[in-house]
Write a protein that holds these residues in place. Structure first.
Motif, PDB file in Angstrom:
ATOM      1  N   MET A  53       0.853  -1.169   0.000  1.00 52.35           N
ATOM      2  CA  MET A  53       0.000   0.000   0.000  1.00 52.35           C
ATOM      3  C   MET A  53       0.900   1.234   0.000  1.00 52.35           C
ATOM      4  N   ASN A  54       0.710   2.079  -0.979  1.00 48.85           N
ATOM      5  CA  ASN A  54       1.528   3.266  -1.125  1.00 48.85           C
ATOM      6  C   ASN A  54       0.735   4.477  -0.641  1.00 48.85           C
ATOM      7  N   LEU A  55       1.243   5.165   0.398  1.00 47.67           N
ATOM      8  CA  LEU A  55       0.569   6.338   0.938  1.00 47.67           C
ATOM      9  C   LEU A  55       1.318   7.625   0.599  1.00 47.67           C
ATOM     10  N   ASN A  56       2.135   7.568  -0.432  1.00 50.80           N
ATOM     11  CA  ASN A  56       2.828   8.774  -0.867  1.00 50.80           C
ATOM     12  C   ASN A  56       1.795   9.732  -1.468  1.00 50.80           C
ATOM     13  N   ALA A  57       1.787  10.974  -0.956  1.00 54.73           N
ATOM     14  CA  ALA A  57       0.763  11.936  -1.379  1.00 54.73           C
ATOM     15  C   ALA A  57       0.850  12.233  -2.876  1.00 54.73           C
ATOM     16  N   GLY A  58       2.046  12.255  -3.422  1.00 56.71           N
ATOM     17  CA  GLY A  58       2.197  12.542  -4.844  1.00 56.71           C
ATOM     18  C   GLY A  58       1.573  11.481  -5.720  1.00 56.71           C
ATOM     19  N   GLU A  59       1.722  10.227  -5.347  1.00 57.06           N
ATOM     20  CA  GLU A  59       1.160   9.147  -6.162  1.00 57.06           C
ATOM     21  C   GLU A  59      -0.315   8.925  -5.902  1.00 57.06           C
ATOM     22  N   VAL A  60      -0.761   9.210  -4.682  1.00 60.26           N
ATOM     23  CA  VAL A  60      -2.185   9.037  -4.375  1.00 60.26           C
ATOM     24  C   VAL A  60      -3.008  10.090  -5.117  1.00 60.26           C
ATOM     25  N   LEU A  61      -2.493  11.319  -5.188  1.00 57.18           N
ATOM     26  CA  LEU A  61      -3.250  12.396  -5.815  1.00 57.18           C
ATOM     27  C   LEU A  61      -2.966  12.565  -7.308  1.00 57.18           C
ATOM     28  N   LYS A  62      -2.109  11.738  -7.881  1.00 56.33           N
ATOM     29  CA  LYS A  62      -1.775  11.858  -9.309  1.00 56.33           C
ATOM     30  C   LYS A  62      -2.997  11.732 -10.211  1.00 56.33           C
ATOM     31  N   PRO A  63      -3.913  10.777  -9.976  1.00 54.52           N
ATOM     32  CA  PRO A  63      -5.111  10.730 -10.844  1.00 54.52           C
ATOM     33  C   PRO A  63      -5.972  12.005 -10.750  1.00 54.52           C
ATOM     34  N   VAL A  64      -6.029  12.575  -9.564  1.00 51.07           N
ATOM     35  CA  VAL A  64      -6.819  13.800  -9.398  1.00 51.07           C
ATOM     36  C   VAL A  64      -6.173  14.939 -10.185  1.00 51.07           C
ATOM     37  N   PHE A  65      -4.846  15.074 -10.066  1.00 49.24           N
ATOM     38  CA  PHE A  65      -4.164  16.130 -10.797  1.00 49.24           C
ATOM     39  C   PHE A  65      -4.234  15.915 -12.306  1.00 49.24           C
ATOM     40  N   ASP A  66      -4.162  14.692 -12.746  1.00 49.30           N
ATOM     41  CA  ASP A  66      -4.295  14.410 -14.179  1.00 49.30           C
ATOM     42  C   ASP A  66      -5.680  14.801 -14.688  1.00 49.30           C
ATOM     43  N   PHE A  67      -6.707  14.464 -13.903  1.00 51.81           N
ATOM     44  CA  PHE A  67      -8.068  14.834 -14.285  1.00 51.81           C
ATOM     45  C   PHE A  67      -8.220  16.353 -14.365  1.00 51.81           C
ATOM     46  N   LEU A  68      -7.701  17.070 -13.349  1.00 52.26           N
ATOM     47  CA  LEU A  68      -7.816  18.528 -13.349  1.00 52.26           C
ATOM     48  C   LEU A  68      -7.034  19.153 -14.503  1.00 52.26           C
ATOM     49  N   ASP A  69      -5.855  18.612 -14.793  1.00 56.83           N
ATOM     50  CA  ASP A  69      -5.082  19.138 -15.922  1.00 56.83           C
ATOM     51  C   ASP A  69      -5.826  18.958 -17.235  1.00 56.83           C
ATOM     52  N   ASN A  70      -6.409  17.785 -17.432  1.00 50.06           N
ATOM     53  CA  ASN A  70      -7.161  17.539 -18.670  1.00 50.06           C
ATOM     54  C   ASN A  70      -8.420  18.401 -18.743  1.00 50.06           C
ATOM     55  N   ALA A  71      -9.110  18.557 -17.610  1.00 49.02           N
ATOM     56  CA  ALA A  71     -10.334  19.362 -17.604  1.00 49.02           C
ATOM     57  C   ALA A  71     -10.017  20.823 -17.908  1.00 49.02           C
ATOM     58  N   ILE A  72      -8.923  21.341 -17.334  1.00 53.08           N
ATOM     59  CA  ILE A  72      -8.553  22.732 -17.589  1.00 53.08           C
ATOM     60  C   ILE A  72      -8.086  22.906 -19.032  1.00 53.08           C
ATOM     61  N   ALA A  73      -7.366  21.919 -19.550  1.00 50.83           N
ATOM     62  CA  ALA A  73      -6.894  22.022 -20.935  1.00 50.83           C
ATOM     63  C   ALA A  73      -8.063  21.996 -21.921  1.00 50.83           C
TER      64      ALA A  73
END
Length: 87
Positions: free
Chosen positions: A1-21
């Protein structure tokens, strides 16, 4: 189980980047109009607490205009004598 904040939130940031683009202009316009509505709500008293059975108090603004002092009359000179006349 990986609890690294960068990897846990990566799908959220990818979604936001695509939505803004893809929909950035529309998101911006929507947020501008929502902010205008929120400002109107706040200025109309939306953040004031409403207490039940409390009388409504209205206060007016009073303006007092004092005429300027008469420039022909000199200002009085006040002299205080303490009774100590030593020279």
């Amino acid at each position: 189980m990986n609890l690294n904040a960068g990897e846990v939130l990566k799908p959220v940031f990818d979604f936001l980047d695509n939505a803004i683009a893809d929909y950035g202009v529309y998101l911006y316009l929507a947020l501008v109009w929502v902010s205008v509505v929120v400002l109107v709500w706040v200025f109309s008293g939306g953040l004031r607490r409403k207490f039940p059975n409390q009388p409504h108090i209205r206060a007016g603004i009073g303006i007092v205009i004092q005429p300027p002092a008469n420039p022909l009359q000199p200002t009085p000179i006040l002299y205080h004598d303490d009774g100590d006349d030593e020279v």
